[in-house]
Design an enzyme around this catalytic site. Structure first.
Site, mmCIF file in Angstrom:
data_model
loop_
_atom_site.group_PDB
_atom_site.id
_atom_site.type_symbol
_atom_site.label_atom_id
_atom_site.label_comp_id
_atom_site.label_asym_id
_atom_site.label_seq_id
_atom_site.Cartn_x
_atom_site.Cartn_y
_atom_site.Cartn_z
ATOM 1 N N CYS A 1 0.807 -1.228 0.000
ATOM 2 C CA CYS A 1 0.000 0.000 0.000
ATOM 3 C C CYS A 1 0.839 1.275 0.000
ATOM 4 C CB CYS A 1 -0.938 -0.004 1.199
ATOM 5 S SG CYS A 1 -0.071 0.091 2.775
ATOM 6 N N ARG B 1 -5.565 3.756 -6.453
ATOM 7 C CA ARG B 1 -6.054 4.351 -5.205
ATOM 8 C C ARG B 1 -6.286 5.850 -5.401
ATOM 9 N NH1 ARG B 1 -2.543 2.231 -2.025
ATOM 10 N NH2 ARG B 1 -1.054 3.915 -2.066
#
Length: 121
Positions: free
Chosen positions: A78, A105
């Site tokens: 992430c 994202r």
């Protein structure tokens, strides 16, 4: 609570969820290997304990190969990434999709902003 929810979701989807404490067992037959930031912002005081707790969990080619991940496994993270979480060899390899993941994202966040903040006619 998280494990109970995972078990309930798996049962509803008629699949099985398995939990491992040995990373080499966890990567067996894996299509995707994912790790997260071990020490997030605001958790700096916990760094020494987390480094101890996660010792041996660094994602590496050796871990994936000796653990039996699938031949074409993919790596995700992430971000931001620290070297103790994943080796440079994996992070910068063709297996890594971390930058595509980050871009996805970004667009998801922008879509949420647009939906929540855009003027409505």
């Amino acid at each position: 609570a998280v494990r109970m929810q995972a078990d309930a979701d798996a049962k509803a989807a008629n699949v099985q969820v398995e939990f491992f404490t040995d990373p080499k067992l966890a990567v067996k037959d894996a299509d995707i290997i994912v790790t997260d930031t071990w020490v997030s912002m605001g958790q700096e005081a916990e760094k020494a304990q987390r480094m101890s707790d996660f010792a041996g969990y660094q994602v590496s080619m050796e871990m994936a190969e000796s653990g039996g991940a699938k031949r074409d496994w993919t790596f995700m993270h992430c971000l931001p990434r620290k070297p103790e979480e994943v080796t440079d060899e994996v992070f910068y390899s063709d297996r890594s999709v971390v930058f595509q993941e980050a871009e996805n994202r970004k667009w998801t966040i922008l879509a949420a902003f647009a939906a929540l903040l855009a003027k409505r006619n």
